[in-house]
Design a protein around this motif. Structure first.
Motif, PDB file in Angstrom:
ATOM      1  N   SER A  83       0.832  -1.193   0.000  1.00  0.00           N
ATOM      2  CA  SER A  83       0.000   0.000   0.000  1.00  0.00           C
ATOM      3  C   SER A  83       0.873   1.251   0.000  1.00  0.00           C
ATOM      4  O   SER A  83       0.597   2.203  -0.714  1.00  0.00           O
ATOM      5  CB  SER A  83      -0.961   0.002   1.183  1.00  0.00           C
ATOM      6  OG  SER A  83      -0.366   0.510   2.331  1.00  0.00           O
ATOM      7  N   LYS A 113       2.635   1.482  -3.469  1.00  0.00           N
ATOM      8  CA  LYS A 113       1.756   1.323  -4.634  1.00  0.00           C
ATOM      9  C   LYS A 113       1.981   2.453  -5.643  1.00  0.00           C
ATOM     10  O   LYS A 113       2.069   3.620  -5.286  1.00  0.00           O
ATOM     11  CB  LYS A 113       0.310   1.317  -4.148  1.00  0.00           C
ATOM     12  CG  LYS A 113      -0.722   1.388  -5.234  1.00  0.00           C
ATOM     13  CD  LYS A 113      -1.234   0.004  -5.605  1.00  0.00           C
ATOM     14  CE  LYS A 113      -2.036   0.096  -6.870  1.00  0.00           C
ATOM     15  NZ  LYS A 113      -3.322  -0.516  -6.823  1.00  0.00           N
ATOM     16  N   GLN A 140      -8.690  12.519 -13.507  1.00  0.00           N
ATOM     17  CA  GLN A 140      -9.835  12.751 -12.613  1.00  0.00           C
ATOM     18  C   GLN A 140      -9.807  14.142 -11.988  1.00  0.00           C
ATOM     19  O   GLN A 140     -10.706  14.502 -11.237  1.00  0.00           O
ATOM     20  CB  GLN A 140      -9.812  11.729 -11.485  1.00  0.00           C
ATOM     21  CG  GLN A 140      -9.913  10.305 -11.966  1.00  0.00           C
ATOM     22  CD  GLN A 140      -9.520   9.352 -10.871  1.00  0.00           C
ATOM     23  OE1 GLN A 140     -10.175   9.301  -9.838  1.00  0.00           O
ATOM     24  NE2 GLN A 140      -8.460   8.618 -11.075  1.00  0.00           N
ATOM     25  N   TYR A 171      -5.534   7.760   5.814  1.00  0.00           N
ATOM     26  CA  TYR A 171      -5.906   8.244   4.479  1.00  0.00           C
ATOM     27  C   TYR A 171      -7.353   8.725   4.408  1.00  0.00           C
ATOM     28  O   TYR A 171      -7.657   9.634   3.643  1.00  0.00           O
ATOM     29  CB  TYR A 171      -5.614   7.162   3.440  1.00  0.00           C
ATOM     30  CG  TYR A 171      -4.187   6.646   3.544  1.00  0.00           C
ATOM     31  CD1 TYR A 171      -3.127   7.555   3.625  1.00  0.00           C
ATOM     32  CD2 TYR A 171      -3.906   5.299   3.606  1.00  0.00           C
ATOM     33  CE1 TYR A 171      -1.820   7.105   3.752  1.00  0.00           C
ATOM     34  CE2 TYR A 171      -2.594   4.840   3.730  1.00  0.00           C
ATOM     35  CZ  TYR A 171      -1.558   5.747   3.800  1.00  0.00           C
ATOM     36  OH  TYR A 171      -0.267   5.301   3.930  1.00  0.00           O
ATOM     37  N   SER A 202      -8.562  12.566   3.229  1.00  0.00           N
ATOM     38  CA  SER A 202      -9.682  12.844   2.339  1.00  0.00           C
ATOM     39  C   SER A 202     -10.640  13.860   2.975  1.00  0.00           C
ATOM     40  O   SER A 202     -11.042  14.840   2.335  1.00  0.00           O
ATOM     41  CB  SER A 202     -10.389  11.512   2.034  1.00  0.00           C
ATOM     42  OG  SER A 202     -11.589  11.742   1.374  1.00  0.00           O
ATOM     43  N   SER A 254      -5.578  10.474  -2.179  1.00  0.00           N
ATOM     44  CA  SER A 254      -6.058   9.830  -0.941  1.00  0.00           C
ATOM     45  C   SER A 254      -7.052   8.710  -1.250  1.00  0.00           C
ATOM     46  O   SER A 254      -7.066   7.698  -0.549  1.00  0.00           O
ATOM     47  CB  SER A 254      -6.670  10.858   0.018  1.00  0.00           C
ATOM     48  OG  SER A 254      -7.951  11.284  -0.417  1.00  0.00           O
ATOM     49  N   THR A 255      -7.850   8.865  -2.322  1.00  0.00           N
ATOM     50  CA  THR A 255      -8.803   7.793  -2.631  1.00  0.00           C
ATOM     51  C   THR A 255      -8.057   6.517  -3.055  1.00  0.00           C
ATOM     52  O   THR A 255      -8.492   5.421  -2.727  1.00  0.00           O
ATOM     53  CB  THR A 255      -9.810   8.196  -3.735  1.00  0.00           C
ATOM     54  OG1 THR A 255      -9.109   8.458  -4.948  1.00  0.00           O
ATOM     55  CG2 THR A 255     -10.608   9.427  -3.332  1.00  0.00           C
ATOM     56  N   TYR A 256      -6.925   6.678  -3.751  1.00  0.00           N
ATOM     57  CA  TYR A 256      -6.119   5.496  -4.106  1.00  0.00           C
ATOM     58  C   TYR A 256      -5.447   4.897  -2.877  1.00  0.00           C
ATOM     59  O   TYR A 256      -5.334   3.675  -2.754  1.00  0.00           O
ATOM     60  CB  TYR A 256      -5.064   5.847  -5.157  1.00  0.00           C
ATOM     61  CG  TYR A 256      -5.655   5.977  -6.540  1.00  0.00           C
ATOM     62  CD1 TYR A 256      -6.015   4.841  -7.256  1.00  0.00           C
ATOM     63  CD2 TYR A 256      -5.878   7.219  -7.111  1.00  0.00           C
ATOM     64  CE1 TYR A 256      -6.582   4.953  -8.513  1.00  0.00           C
ATOM     65  CE2 TYR A 256      -6.438   7.344  -8.368  1.00  0.00           C
ATOM     66  CZ  TYR A 256      -6.786   6.195  -9.070  1.00  0.00           C
ATOM     67  OH  TYR A 256      -7.349   6.301 -10.300  1.00  0.00           O
ATOM     68  N   ILE A 298      -6.626   4.961   0.135  1.00  0.00           N
ATOM     69  CA  ILE A 298      -7.674   4.285   0.900  1.00  0.00           C
ATOM     70  C   ILE A 298      -7.959   2.899   0.304  1.00  0.00           C
ATOM     71  O   ILE A 298      -8.159   1.923   1.038  1.00  0.00           O
ATOM     72  CB  ILE A 298      -8.971   5.138   0.925  1.00  0.00           C
ATOM     73  CG1 ILE A 298      -8.768   6.374   1.805  1.00  0.00           C
ATOM     74  CG2 ILE A 298     -10.165   4.322   1.403  1.00  0.00           C
ATOM     75  CD1 ILE A 298      -9.847   7.434   1.668  1.00  0.00           C
ATOM     76  N   GLN A 299      -7.937   2.812  -1.022  1.00  0.00           N
ATOM     77  CA  GLN A 299      -8.255   1.545  -1.705  1.00  0.00           C
ATOM     78  C   GLN A 299      -7.235   0.450  -1.440  1.00  0.00           C
ATOM     79  O   GLN A 299      -7.511  -0.719  -1.666  1.00  0.00           O
ATOM     80  CB  GLN A 299      -8.298   1.768  -3.227  1.00  0.00           C
ATOM     81  CG  GLN A 299      -9.588   2.410  -3.711  1.00  0.00           C
ATOM     82  CD  GLN A 299      -9.456   2.897  -5.148  1.00  0.00           C
ATOM     83  OE1 GLN A 299      -8.626   2.389  -5.899  1.00  0.00           O
ATOM     84  NE2 GLN A 299     -10.264   3.875  -5.511  1.00  0.00           N
ATOM     85  N   ASN A 300      -6.031   0.830  -1.025  1.00  0.00           N
ATOM     86  CA  ASN A 300      -4.982  -0.184  -0.902  1.00  0.00           C
ATOM     87  C   ASN A 300      -5.001  -0.941   0.402  1.00  0.00           C
ATOM     88  O   ASN A 300      -5.306  -0.414   1.406  1.00  0.00           O
ATOM     89  CB  ASN A 300      -3.613   0.463  -1.091  1.00  0.00           C
ATOM     90  CG  ASN A 300      -3.381   0.811  -2.548  1.00  0.00           C
ATOM     91  OD1 ASN A 300      -3.263  -0.089  -3.365  1.00  0.00           O
ATOM     92  ND2 ASN A 300      -3.385   2.060  -2.859  1.00  0.00           N
TER      93      ASN A 300
END
Ligand SMILES: *[C@@H]1O[C@H](CO)[C@@H](O)[C@H](O)[C@H]1NC(C)=O
Length: 188
Positions: free
Chosen positions: A26, A29, A39, A130, A134, A182-184, A186-188
């Motif tokens: 993470s 990444k 985006q 994270y 956001s 931050s959204t990426y 969070i996804q990890n």
């Protein structure tokens, strides 16, 4: 027989390797800058900022991109504060303008405004919070919107002819990049 006695330890070894990989992946990444900037509110500004990262962006991990973007946001917010202070100093004959700029200073300053929250985002990144980044990024852009729209004087908005609205808008767009990263994270 040797085959059966080795098998469990081989499996636990593979599980351990997988867990170690999951734990480190993470932070390290990598997401392509173009994917992030597609985006963004302003993709070309996003690309030019991220691509100005020393050492380049090829293979740059999310944490290092977030860190660089926070540094850029801090410099831009500080520049905006310097501009606001100059505008306040030069608006003695325009009390409505002076009030507007003073309100904007509150939206941006280190005591309660965007600059304070950018420092907070820096701490949150160190703490790997994270979701917190956001939320804080959204809060910063609400503060900046209050300055641009003159929320403080909304009955009779101040028609700001200075460079402040453009400067504030750029800070918002930089914070928007932090929000996307931050959204990426969070996804990890
Ligand atoms: C903010 O701007 C002032 C005035 O130019 C400068 O002295 C200070 O070092 C800047 N701080 C940051 C964090 O960039």
């Amino acid at each position: 027989m040797a085959y059966f006695s080795i098998r469990p330890s081989l499996i636990s070894y593979l599980v351990l390797v997988f867990l170690l990989f999951a734990a480190t992946s993470s932070a390290s990444k990598v997401v392509d800058v173009n994917v992030i900037c597609n985006q963004a509110q302003d993709p070309s500004l996003c690309s030019s900022i991220l691509n100005s990262k020393p050492g380049g962006t090829k293979g740059a991990d999310l944490i290092s991109l977030a860190q660089y973007t926070i540094d850029v946001a801090r410099v831009k917010a500080n520049d905006t504060i310097n501009l606001i202070n100059m505008l306040i100093a030069n608006s003695d004959s325009d009390s409505k303008g002076k009030n507007h700029y003073k309100a904007c200073l509150t939206n941006f300053n280190k005591d309660e405004g965007a600059l304070k929250d950018i420092d907070y985002v820096q701490e949150l990144l160190k703490n790997e919070d994270y979701f917190g980044i956001s939320a804080a990024a959204r809060a910063i852009n609400i503060d900046i919107d209050d300055c641009i729209t003159g929320y403080d004087t909304k009955d009779t908005p101040y028609d700001d002819k200075s460079k402040l609205p453009q400067h504030a808008d750029i800070v918002e767009k930089v914070v928007d990049i932090i929000l996307i990263i931050s959204t990426y994270l969070i996804q990890n």
